[in-house]
Design an enzyme around this catalytic site. Structure first.
Site, PDB file in Angstrom:
ATOM      1  N   TRP A 166       8.942   1.655   4.065  1.00  0.00           N
ATOM      2  CA  TRP A 166       8.181   0.581   4.725  1.00  0.00           C
ATOM      3  C   TRP A 166       8.694  -0.789   4.311  1.00  0.00           C
ATOM      4  CZ3 TRP A 166       6.157   2.007   8.941  1.00  0.00           C
ATOM      5  CH2 TRP A 166       5.723   3.337   9.082  1.00  0.00           C
ATOM      6  N   ASP A 220       1.922  -5.554   1.163  1.00  0.00           N
ATOM      7  CA  ASP A 220       1.512  -4.585   2.182  1.00  0.00           C
ATOM      8  C   ASP A 220       0.669  -3.529   1.490  1.00  0.00           C
ATOM      9  OD1 ASP A 220       1.191  -2.539   3.973  1.00  0.00           O
ATOM     10  OD2 ASP A 220       3.320  -2.306   4.443  1.00  0.00           O
ATOM     11  N   LYS A 234      -5.670   4.142   7.272  1.00  0.00           N
ATOM     12  CA  LYS A 234      -5.673   4.964   6.053  1.00  0.00           C
ATOM     13  C   LYS A 234      -7.006   4.859   5.305  1.00  0.00           C
ATOM     14  CE  LYS A 234      -0.755   3.966   5.713  1.00  0.00           C
ATOM     15  NZ  LYS A 234      -0.191   5.258   6.094  1.00  0.00           N
TER      16      LYS A 234
END
Lengths: 65, 295
Positions: free
Chosen positions: B102, B172, B196
């Site tokens: 990511w 993040d 999530k």
């Protein structure tokens, strides 16, 4: 929050995933780029779910090792 | 009906009580005769839902008053672009710490808007570790330092906050948001996709320090402009109303569990016992180095 793990014998991956799904433990396949297994255990995953996974892993090992 | 234990990296499980409450309230929210998803986002009902969701995020995370809490759209990947658009503030460079897939994606997106310095990367060991902080090649004139506290694919997780001085730290937090207490004041931006720990996919939480916003790149679309979104209470255009509502129910659920200290305790126990089961067996193996080390 994301626990990747691999089986020492990757030939058993398919059996592991199928057995886990049957036991109500789903989506344990690792990301396609890394393979193996991945257990994401975010907030809404109850502790009982983690316990169930640990029990299944121990049982699978007993049957297949 | 029996519920599965779904270990997906996202969209992930939601608390069962939240699903039941949403089900019960779906056709007729609080006696209004309408579903939340049918209501005007300008009406007093939805405005109260959104305001309460923001307040609950502030309460749960202890967000200081000099930070905006934004509910945006497009997931964390959209933020990979909107962060440089918003907070370069006349600077031309940004530092990135890459400990997984990511972070790498964030770099490739940011490169469209600024010069990216990858100050540290663990790609050479297949993203199974965090490069030692002393080895990070940080720029003092960087607009910000971006990192990914928890990489969902490789599984590398920071259990410490980099102390980088004056340069704003951008995190993040898609995987770890609301999973344990954090000190928001150490960050310039904390952002997270919702799927999530927060609620339905598509919703994106952005917590940004006031002094960083207001000088966007001229190309920035208005819906991606943090200052404009803050001014409009995250309603520059029609927000994802139902997703905000579900997230609000999740925030209430977190409060009822005892807040983030209590969640952190449970989550530490969950991770601890699962890693112990893996490490205690030769049959299973964990590829991440020292996953629970406090560093």
């Amino acid at each position: 929050m994301n626990v990747p793990f691999v089986l020492a014998n990757p030939d058993l991956d398919k059996d592991f995933l199928a057995g886990a799904t049957e036991a109500g433990l789903t989506t344990l396949e690792g990301h396609r780029s890394v393979g193996g297994m991945r257990a994401s255990i975010y907030n809404a995953m109850p502790e009982a779910g983690v316990d169930a996974l640990i029990d299944f892993m121990a049982d699978f090992e007993k049957r297949k090792a | 009906m029996s519920r599965l234990y779904n270990f997906s990296a996202g969209p992930a499980m939601l608390p069962e009580t939240v699903l039941h409450q949403a089900q019960a309230e779906m056709p007729d929210w609080h006696g209004s005769g309408a579903s939340i998803m049918e209501m005007s986002h300008r009406g007093k009902e939805f405005v109260s839902v959104a305001a309460e969701a923001e307040q609950d995020v502030r309460d749960l995370l202890g967000v200081p008053v000099n930070y905006k809490v934004l509910f945006l759209q497009g997931g964390a990947s959209t933020q990979f672009a909107t962060i440089p658009m918003n907070i370069l503030r006349g600077k031309s460079k940004a530092d990135y710490i890459v400990t997984g897939a990511w972070g790498k994606k964030a770099v490739s997106e940011a490169k469209k808007y600024c010069a990216v310095n990858v100050a540290a990367s663990s790609e050479s060991d297949n993203f199974t570790s965090i490069p030692a902080f002393e080895s990070w090649a940080l720029n003092q004139d960087a607009a910000y330092v971006h990192y990914t506290p928890n990489e969902t694919i490789g599984g590398v997780e920071f259990h410490w906050v980099p102390k980088i001085g004056e340069v704003p730290l951008v995190a993040d937090c898609s995987s770890t948001i609301l999973s344990r207490p954090i000190d928001v004041s150490l960050y310039g931006i904390i952002y997270a996709g919702a799927q999530k720990n927060i609620g339905p996919a598509g919703l994106t939480l952005v917590i940004v320090r006031d002094d960083l916003i207001g000088s966007v790149l001229p190309i920035t679309p208005s819906v991606y402009d943090y200052a404009k979104q803050a001014e409009a209470d995250s309603m520059v255009n029609t927000p994802p109303t139902y997703a905000v509502y579900i997230a609000g129910l999740v925030f209430k659920w977190l409060k009822a569990q005892g807040g983030l200290a209590a969640m952190g305790e449970v989550n530490r126990r969950k991770a601890g016992k699962l890693y112990a089961a893996i490490d205690g067996s030769d049959f299973y193996r964990n590829p991440v180095k020292n996953p629970l080390a406090l560093g």
